[in-house]
Motif scaffolding. Structure first.
Motif, PDB file in Angstrom:
ATOM      1  N   LEU A  41       0.834  -1.208   0.000  1.00  0.00           N
ATOM      2  CA  LEU A  41       0.000   0.000   0.000  1.00  0.00           C
ATOM      3  C   LEU A  41       0.867   1.255   0.000  1.00  0.00           C
ATOM      4  O   LEU A  41       0.562   2.238  -0.673  1.00  0.00           O
ATOM      5  CB  LEU A  41      -0.937  -0.003   1.206  1.00  0.00           C
ATOM      6  CG  LEU A  41      -2.104  -0.996   1.109  1.00  0.00           C
ATOM      7  CD1 LEU A  41      -3.043  -0.843   2.289  1.00  0.00           C
ATOM      8  CD2 LEU A  41      -2.872  -0.830  -0.196  1.00  0.00           C
ATOM      9  N   ALA A  42       1.983   1.199   0.741  1.00  0.00           N
ATOM     10  CA  ALA A  42       2.882   2.359   0.776  1.00  0.00           C
ATOM     11  C   ALA A  42       3.484   2.627  -0.600  1.00  0.00           C
ATOM     12  O   ALA A  42       3.560   3.768  -1.055  1.00  0.00           O
ATOM     13  CB  ALA A  42       3.989   2.119   1.801  1.00  0.00           C
ATOM     14  N   TRP A  87       2.236   1.721  -3.428  1.00  0.00           N
ATOM     15  CA  TRP A  87       1.185   2.012  -4.410  1.00  0.00           C
ATOM     16  C   TRP A  87       0.631   3.427  -4.240  1.00  0.00           C
ATOM     17  O   TRP A  87       0.381   4.119  -5.244  1.00  0.00           O
ATOM     18  CB  TRP A  87       0.059   0.986  -4.268  1.00  0.00           C
ATOM     19  CG  TRP A  87      -1.198   1.350  -4.999  1.00  0.00           C
ATOM     20  CD1 TRP A  87      -1.380   1.380  -6.348  1.00  0.00           C
ATOM     21  CD2 TRP A  87      -2.449   1.732  -4.414  1.00  0.00           C
ATOM     22  NE1 TRP A  87      -2.663   1.753  -6.650  1.00  0.00           N
ATOM     23  CE2 TRP A  87      -3.345   1.973  -5.486  1.00  0.00           C
ATOM     24  CE3 TRP A  87      -2.896   1.895  -3.097  1.00  0.00           C
ATOM     25  CZ2 TRP A  87      -4.657   2.370  -5.267  1.00  0.00           C
ATOM     26  CZ3 TRP A  87      -4.211   2.281  -2.894  1.00  0.00           C
ATOM     27  CH2 TRP A  87      -5.074   2.515  -3.973  1.00  0.00           C
ATOM     28  N   SER A  88       0.476   3.872  -2.999  1.00  0.00           N
ATOM     29  CA  SER A  88      -0.195   5.143  -2.768  1.00  0.00           C
ATOM     30  C   SER A  88       0.601   6.264  -3.428  1.00  0.00           C
ATOM     31  O   SER A  88       1.819   6.348  -3.309  1.00  0.00           O
ATOM     32  CB  SER A  88      -0.339   5.411  -1.269  1.00  0.00           C
ATOM     33  OG  SER A  88       0.935   5.650  -0.732  1.00  0.00           O
ATOM     34  N   GLY A  89      -0.087   7.082  -4.168  1.00  0.00           N
ATOM     35  CA  GLY A  89       0.588   8.179  -4.836  1.00  0.00           C
ATOM     36  C   GLY A  89       1.047   7.850  -6.243  1.00  0.00           C
ATOM     37  O   GLY A  89       1.395   8.740  -7.002  1.00  0.00           O
ATOM     38  N   ASP A 149     -10.472  -1.190  -2.839  1.00  0.00           N
ATOM     39  CA  ASP A 149     -11.590  -0.269  -2.957  1.00  0.00           C
ATOM     40  C   ASP A 149     -12.830  -1.045  -3.348  1.00  0.00           C
ATOM     41  O   ASP A 149     -13.954  -0.614  -3.110  1.00  0.00           O
ATOM     42  CB  ASP A 149     -11.316   0.756  -4.067  1.00  0.00           C
ATOM     43  CG  ASP A 149     -10.128   1.643  -3.730  1.00  0.00           C
ATOM     44  OD1 ASP A 149      -9.996   2.023  -2.566  1.00  0.00           O
ATOM     45  OD2 ASP A 149      -9.339   1.937  -4.646  1.00  0.00           O
ATOM     46  N   ARG A 183      -8.608   5.410   3.811  1.00  0.00           N
ATOM     47  CA  ARG A 183      -7.165   5.245   3.656  1.00  0.00           C
ATOM     48  C   ARG A 183      -6.488   6.442   4.295  1.00  0.00           C
ATOM     49  O   ARG A 183      -7.105   7.500   4.379  1.00  0.00           O
ATOM     50  CB  ARG A 183      -6.808   5.187   2.166  1.00  0.00           C
ATOM     51  CG  ARG A 183      -7.339   3.943   1.484  1.00  0.00           C
ATOM     52  CD  ARG A 183      -6.782   3.840   0.079  1.00  0.00           C
ATOM     53  NE  ARG A 183      -7.471   2.814  -0.683  1.00  0.00           N
ATOM     54  CZ  ARG A 183      -7.126   1.517  -0.675  1.00  0.00           C
ATOM     55  NH1 ARG A 183      -6.116   1.118   0.050  1.00  0.00           N
ATOM     56  NH2 ARG A 183      -7.796   0.642  -1.391  1.00  0.00           N
ATOM     57  N   PRO A 184      -5.246   6.383   4.668  1.00  0.00           N
ATOM     58  CA  PRO A 184      -4.387   5.191   4.651  1.00  0.00           C
ATOM     59  C   PRO A 184      -4.843   4.132   5.672  1.00  0.00           C
ATOM     60  O   PRO A 184      -5.308   4.478   6.753  1.00  0.00           O
ATOM     61  CB  PRO A 184      -3.007   5.751   5.020  1.00  0.00           C
ATOM     62  CG  PRO A 184      -3.287   7.017   5.759  1.00  0.00           C
ATOM     63  CD  PRO A 184      -4.550   7.563   5.198  1.00  0.00           C
TER      64      PRO A 184
END
Ligand code: ADP
Ligand code: MG
Lengths: 285, 287
Positions: free
Chosen positions: A198-199, A201-203, A223, A245-246
């Protein structure tokens, strides 16, 4: 409670109108011809839409056709009927915007961690110096800076998965496909890897299709969760997961709402799992 | 809790145990080496004594001292067909040439057919047929076709090597991991890049294993070729000695051949160990 909306209508409203969805499977079927010459259907009338930047998880009984679905999106396999579109374009071969993380170890055992991670840019013609600089950067981002010169067999399962993530993310894929990537890891490592994913992927704005047979993993990450029927696979129900999120993987499983969502989806999945198990037992002589 | 209060004096420290184990290991090693040398000496002495006392006829069965002096004569005075080192070099040259050509051809064909299903299906039948011919028989044909010179021996060495390497390379390519190939493809590799960076490295351990045995085959091919008809080489040395009923000469040539084979074997093992560095150490080598 509008938090959880089982719906077949997954097209995003007006906002998505400008940009085409990242992945679209329209009425797709996929048949295999067995070596004995018999045809078997793995996917039937399969519809799926993943918006840009969306994280979709796919759950379904073992052998129902989840991997087949992903292979169609990569372009490594063609649909027997229907159409697969990536960024609005019909898939016609391996798309450079696609990244794939495999269930089994797909690292190159004769290459060091550094060479493994640099493989993508090197294949794509990036100059060596630049490719290795980028690789070092990504290795640091998955916390393996000290292991650049190690070979895969010298790493633990979790570390190898980190290398696989770096190897995929270095190409900056717009579409990230993951086929039960963490299923071989122990529970603690898996939770860490989910956070790591997730870290990373985010952004990025990448759209993800994450296949798993672990419903809690799906709900924690996604989601949107697709529940497939026992093979031939078709979409049974789509659930939107609106957990904020996060998300923190080690805590989310104690979240009241998370538990509710899991329960609702499990009700849909259970039936299919039972059908799937019944079939394996019937064919298991 | 009596276990906990055991007097610690009675328990040997791990250092003591290690020292004792190491000593035992060294003793055993000395015993094995000693027995090996002992057996060699006994056999050679028995052989020598039997021939000296004429229990067996040294004319037919040679004798260690006779073999030794034969080798000494070859080294100092040269053989009937020229200096000894020249014979060794000729045989080695034939072997190496045949090995290289056969190995390169075998690897190339193995990869080509391994990567191309149609070619594999078409040619597999011919390769099976060609492989079933006893290859040494081809030596006669090669001598007729290529003459008594080096070419016929190289040709025989090539066919000895080719099929072994081909079969292994082909199998190695076929065993290349599907997921790994798909991974390379998605990472952006072209078919040529896949062959170069995935297929060949994953077939490499198969190929190396075959190179190991096939070098021996190349040597056999060269020597048999010389035996069948040649102007130089260790094989000719054997057949000349045989023609002159010189049993010492046959044994002497055999020993020279064995030394050559052993040296080459060590060289190949060394190369192998330096080529396949990425491999995990096999369990039995771990300490
Ligand atoms: N290449 C193939 N040839 C024939 N059958 C296949 C092939 N790939 C998958 N299948 C079959 O399609 C079905 C779905 O497989 P898969 O997509 O791998 O399932 P999942 O990933 O959901 O466990 C299975 O019954 C499998 O046996
Ligand atoms: Mg699967």
């Amino acid at each position: 409670m509008p938090l959880l909306t089982p719906s077949r209508d997954v097209q995003r409203p007006a906002a998505a109108g400008a940009a085409a969805p990242a992945i679209e499977l329209v009425n797709v079927s996929r048949r295999f011809v067995t070596p004995e010459g018999k045809a078997m259907t793995a996917l039937r009338d399969f519809d799926m839409v993943v918006g840009q930047g969306e994280f979709a998880c796919v759950v379904g009984p073992t052998g129902c056709g989840k991997s087949t679905t992903l292979n169609l999106v990569t372009g490594l396999a063609r649909p027997s009927a229907g159409e697969v579109r990536v960024m609005g374009q019909p898939v016609g071969g391996v798309d450079p915007g696609v990244g794939f993380v495999f269930q089994t170890d797909a690292l190159f055992p004769w290459r060091s961690v550094l060479d493994n991670v640099a493989a993508g840019p090197l294949y794509r013609g990036v100059p060596r110096k630049e490719a290795y600089e980028k690789a070092r950067d990504w290795i640091a981002r998955v916390h393996l800076a000290k292991f650049e010169q190690h070979y895969p067999h010298q790493l633990s399962g979790g570390m190898r998965k980190r290398v696989a993530l770096a190897q995929t993310f270095i190409n900056e894929p717009k579409i990230l496909l993951m086929d039960e990537p963490f299923s071989a890891l122990d529970v603690q490592t898996r939770t860490l890897m989910q956070d790591e994913l997730l870290a990373l992927w985010s952004g990025t704005g990448a759209s993800v299709v994450f296949v798993t047979h672990d419903l809690e993993e799906a709900v924690a990450l996604a989601d949107k969760v697709y529940v497939l029927t026992a093979g031939p696979a078709t979409v049974k129900t789509v659930f939107n997961v609106d957990l904020p999120r996060p998300r923190v993987m080690s805590e989310i499983r104690y979240d009241q709402h998370f538990v509710e969502v899991c329960k609702v989806i499990w009700d849909a999945l259970r039936e299919e799992v039972q059908i799937g198990q019944q079939r394996t037992m019937d064919s298991g002589h | 809790m009596t276990d906990m209060t055991m007097p610690s004096r009675a328990v040997p420290s791990s250092e003591d145990i290690e020292t004792a184990a190491r000593a035992a290991l060294a003793r055993r090693k000395r015993l094995v080496v000693g027995l090996r040398v002992g057996i060699l000496v006994a056999v050679l002495a028995g052989w020598e004594i039997s021939t000296r006392l004429e229990w067996i006829d040294p004319f037919f069965f040679a004798s260690p001292s006779g073999i030794f002096s034969q080798i000494a004569i070859w080294i100092t005075d040269g053989t009937s067909q020229g200096p000894l080192w020249e014979q060794v070099l000729v045989t080695l040259e034939e072997t190496v040439l045949g090995f290289l050509i056969g190995a390169v051809g075998g690897v190339a064909c193995g990869i080509l057919l391994g990567r191309n299903k149609l070619l594999a299906d078409v040619f597999s039948i011919y390769i099976k047929i060609a492989n079933s011919v006893p290859r040494v028989v081809l030596g006669s044909i090669f001598i007729i076709a290529f003459g008594l010179g080096m070419a016929s021996k190289v040709a025989l060495a090539v066919v000895m090597v080719f099929f072994v390497v081909f079969a292994n390379a082909f199998q190695g390519v076929r065993e290349a991991d599907r997921a790994m190939i798909a991974n390379a493809q998605i990472l952006g590799a072209s078919p040529v890049q896949i062959t170069r960076t995935v297929i060949i490295p994953s077939a490499m351990s198969w190929i190396l294993a075959s190179l190991h045995v096939s070098f021996g085959f190349a040597l056999v091919g060269a020597v048999v070729g010389e035996f069948l008809g040649a102007k130089k080489g260790i094989g000719l040395l054997i057949s000349t000695a045989q023609g002159a009923f010189n049993a010492n000469g046959v044994f002497a040539a055999m020993i020279i051949l064995a030394v050559v084979a052993l040296v080459v074997e060590f060289a190949i093992t060394w190369v192998e160990n330096h080529l396949v560095r990425w491999k995990p150490t096999p369990f039995h080598e771990q300490t």
